[in-house]
Design an enzyme around this catalytic site. Structure first.
Site, PDB file in Angstrom:
ATOM      1  N   LYS A  76       7.222  64.116  19.031  1.00  0.00           N
ATOM      2  CA  LYS A  76       5.869  63.613  19.371  1.00  0.00           C
ATOM      3  C   LYS A  76       5.196  64.449  20.241  1.00  0.00           C
ATOM      4  O   LYS A  76       4.047  63.946  20.285  1.00  0.00           O
ATOM      5  CB  LYS A  76       6.415  62.407  20.061  1.00  0.00           C
ATOM      6  N   CYS A  84       9.076  50.413  17.969  1.00  0.00           N
ATOM      7  CA  CYS A  84       9.292  51.934  17.609  1.00  0.00           C
ATOM      8  C   CYS A  84      10.607  52.412  16.969  1.00  0.00           C
ATOM      9  O   CYS A  84      10.789  53.434  16.837  1.00  0.00           O
ATOM     10  CB  CYS A  84       9.026  52.737  18.904  1.00  0.00           C
ATOM     11  N   HIS A 143      13.573  60.530  20.705  1.00  0.00           N
ATOM     12  CA  HIS A 143      12.664  59.527  20.704  1.00  0.00           C
ATOM     13  C   HIS A 143      11.541  59.965  21.603  1.00  0.00           C
ATOM     14  O   HIS A 143      10.441  60.196  21.299  1.00  0.00           O
ATOM     15  CB  HIS A 143      13.082  58.120  21.332  1.00  0.00           C
ATOM     16  N   GLU A 154      16.413  58.424  28.106  1.00  0.00           N
ATOM     17  CA  GLU A 154      17.034  58.940  26.913  1.00  0.00           C
ATOM     18  C   GLU A 154      17.878  60.336  27.392  1.00  0.00           C
ATOM     19  O   GLU A 154      18.880  60.486  26.670  1.00  0.00           O
ATOM     20  CB  GLU A 154      15.761  59.498  25.869  1.00  0.00           C
ATOM     21  N   PHE A 178      10.263  48.654  22.189  1.00  0.00           N
ATOM     22  CA  PHE A 178      10.201  47.493  22.858  1.00  0.00           C
ATOM     23  C   PHE A 178      10.916  46.647  22.374  1.00  0.00           C
ATOM     24  O   PHE A 178      11.082  46.195  21.476  1.00  0.00           O
ATOM     25  CB  PHE A 178       8.713  47.065  22.805  1.00  0.00           C
ATOM     26  N   HIS A 192       2.897  59.530  19.153  1.00  0.00           N
ATOM     27  CA  HIS A 192       4.033  58.464  18.887  1.00  0.00           C
ATOM     28  C   HIS A 192       3.538  57.695  17.574  1.00  0.00           C
ATOM     29  O   HIS A 192       2.428  56.738  17.938  1.00  0.00           O
ATOM     30  CB  HIS A 192       4.094  57.693  20.130  1.00  0.00           C
TER      31      HIS A 192
END
Length: 412
Positions: free
Chosen positions: A334, A164, A302, A313, A398, A339
């Site tokens: 998002k 991502c 994010h 975050e 990830f 996403h």
């Protein structure tokens, strides 16, 4: 002297719109692009919703014969790149030296649809029936490859694959290529098309996605106590980055300037984020930009709408910004776009650039009961007028891959 790098064109392909104006207006209206999946039968899936692009015709952007040789994620990249170049009023083959224009478009997963389709052919009809285009359609670097072929860009050509964080790494690396003199123009961003049976099944198995199937438009709810996972999106976000003097010479419109880039690794866990890694990434971007934390006005977070990720975050922002964290505007778009995985950073960089241009901050929709552990100003539900001079965009993937870029309102 580091060469200055500016944004002169932007293009998107999303569930909220294929054109910049439509996309921006839908964001400002707080519209969700999430709905029930129509691409295949999802009745047996725990998650049956996504931010799916349902009205995309690749022939509007490329030759039909060429389109048939491209996976859907590559088609998205080509479409958004053509839109971005049109927005920049730039023809690489006629307006500049093509060897000084490069392409850097990443994808977190690549041609998943092609892989699925050809695996079915293999099982049902045997190896001799597998398409000769299977491999070149599937591999993640083919977005950059096809865009270079479609546009004539002969300069640096590469691909990031960092889950991502892919789109933001692609833009940051492109910024550095121009800054050090390896290119004058870069077509950069991300593309993804994973709303497919295996893609949905895999993320469902991880229990990473929202199961709020009865309320698709309310499923992505970053920083809200009711969040239960992310909502998958698809599409592409592309920027045209250009060396400042090159842009000035041709009279280009300038959306903003890229001034900082940071990257870090968590070295912690495969899927759970470590806030210390994200904080280091933001600190590195601030250092690269040569600015104090207090100079940042807005962060495009994010903000995936996962219970762990949003808290992590928030902690990272407070660590990187100290007391100024509570004075920042922070929003997760998002909540509207879903996403887009490897394309997320590209789309969110476009949003950050438009924020600088129009002086409006996109909201975090569906934020009705804010998590006490997520205690920052997330611009809930309604767009906000604001004179944003410096914006930050975060992407965390990830594997512990972190990427941050910082954009500034252009000053001659």
């Amino acid at each position: 002297m580091k060469r200055r790098v500016v944004i002169t064109g932007m293009g998107v392909m999303t569930s909220l719109g294929h054109e910049l104006d439509t996309f921006w207006n839908n964001l400002m209206a707080g519209k969700s692009g999430v709905s029930l999946v129509e691409a295949f039968d999802v009745s047996d899936y725990p998650t049956r919703i996504a931010a799916e692009i349902k009205d995309f015709n690749p022939e509007n952007y490329m030759d039909r014969k060429e389109a048939r040789k491209m996976d859907r994620f590559v088609q998205f990249a080509v479409a958004a790149s053509h839109s971005a170049l049109k927005d920049a009023n730039l023809n690489i083959e006629t307006d500049m030296d093509p060897e000084r224009a490069g392409v850097y478009i990443g994808s977190g997963i690549g041609g998943l649809g092609t892989w699925e389709d050809q695996h079915n052919v293999l099982l049902e009809k045997g190896p001799k029936r597998v398409s000769p285009f299977f491999i070149p359609m599937m591999i993640a670097n083919m977005a950059s490859g096809q865009v270079s072929m479609q546009t004539g860009a002969k300069g640096p050509n590469s691909t990031a694959v960092t889950a991502c964080a892919t789109g933001t790494h692609s833009i940051g690396d492109s910024y550095k290529l121009i800054q050090r003199g390896d290119a004058e123009v870069m077509i950069c961003g991300g593309a993804e098309a994973t709303i497919r049976p295996t893609g949905m099944a895999g993320f469902c198995a991880l229990r990473a996605m929202s199961t709020r199937n009865e309320e698709p438009d309310k499923a992505s709810r970053p920083f809200d106590t009711g969040r239960d996972g992310f909502v998958m999106g698809e599409g592409s976000g592309i920027l045209i980055l250009e060396e400042l003097e090159h842009a000035r010479t041709r009279g280009a419109r300038i959306y903003g300037e890229v001034i900082g880039y940071g990257m870090s690794g968590d070295a912690y866990h495969m899927t759970d984020p470590d806030p210390a890694g994200a904080a280091r990434c933001m600190a590195k971007a601030l250092k690269d930009a040569g600015i104090a934390p207090e100079e940042v006005d807005y962060i495009n977070a994010h903000g995936t709408s996962t219970p762990v990720g949003d808290r992590s975050e928030t902690t990272a922002i407070k660590s990187a910004f100290g007391d100024h964290a509570y004075k920042l505007a922070v929003s997760s778009t998002k909540s509207m776009t879903g996403h887009l995985l490897g394309a997320a950073g590209g789309v969110e960089a476009v949003i950050s650039g438009l924020t600088l241009t129009y002086g409006r901050i996109a909201p975090t929709i569906n934020l009705v009961d804010q998590d006490p552990e997520c205690d920052l100003d997330y611009v809930p539900n309604v767009a906000r007028e604001a004179n944003v001079k410096i914006a930050m965009s975060n992407s965390f993937g990830f594997g512990g891959h972190n990427a941050t870029i910082i954009l500034k309102k252009y000053e001659a």
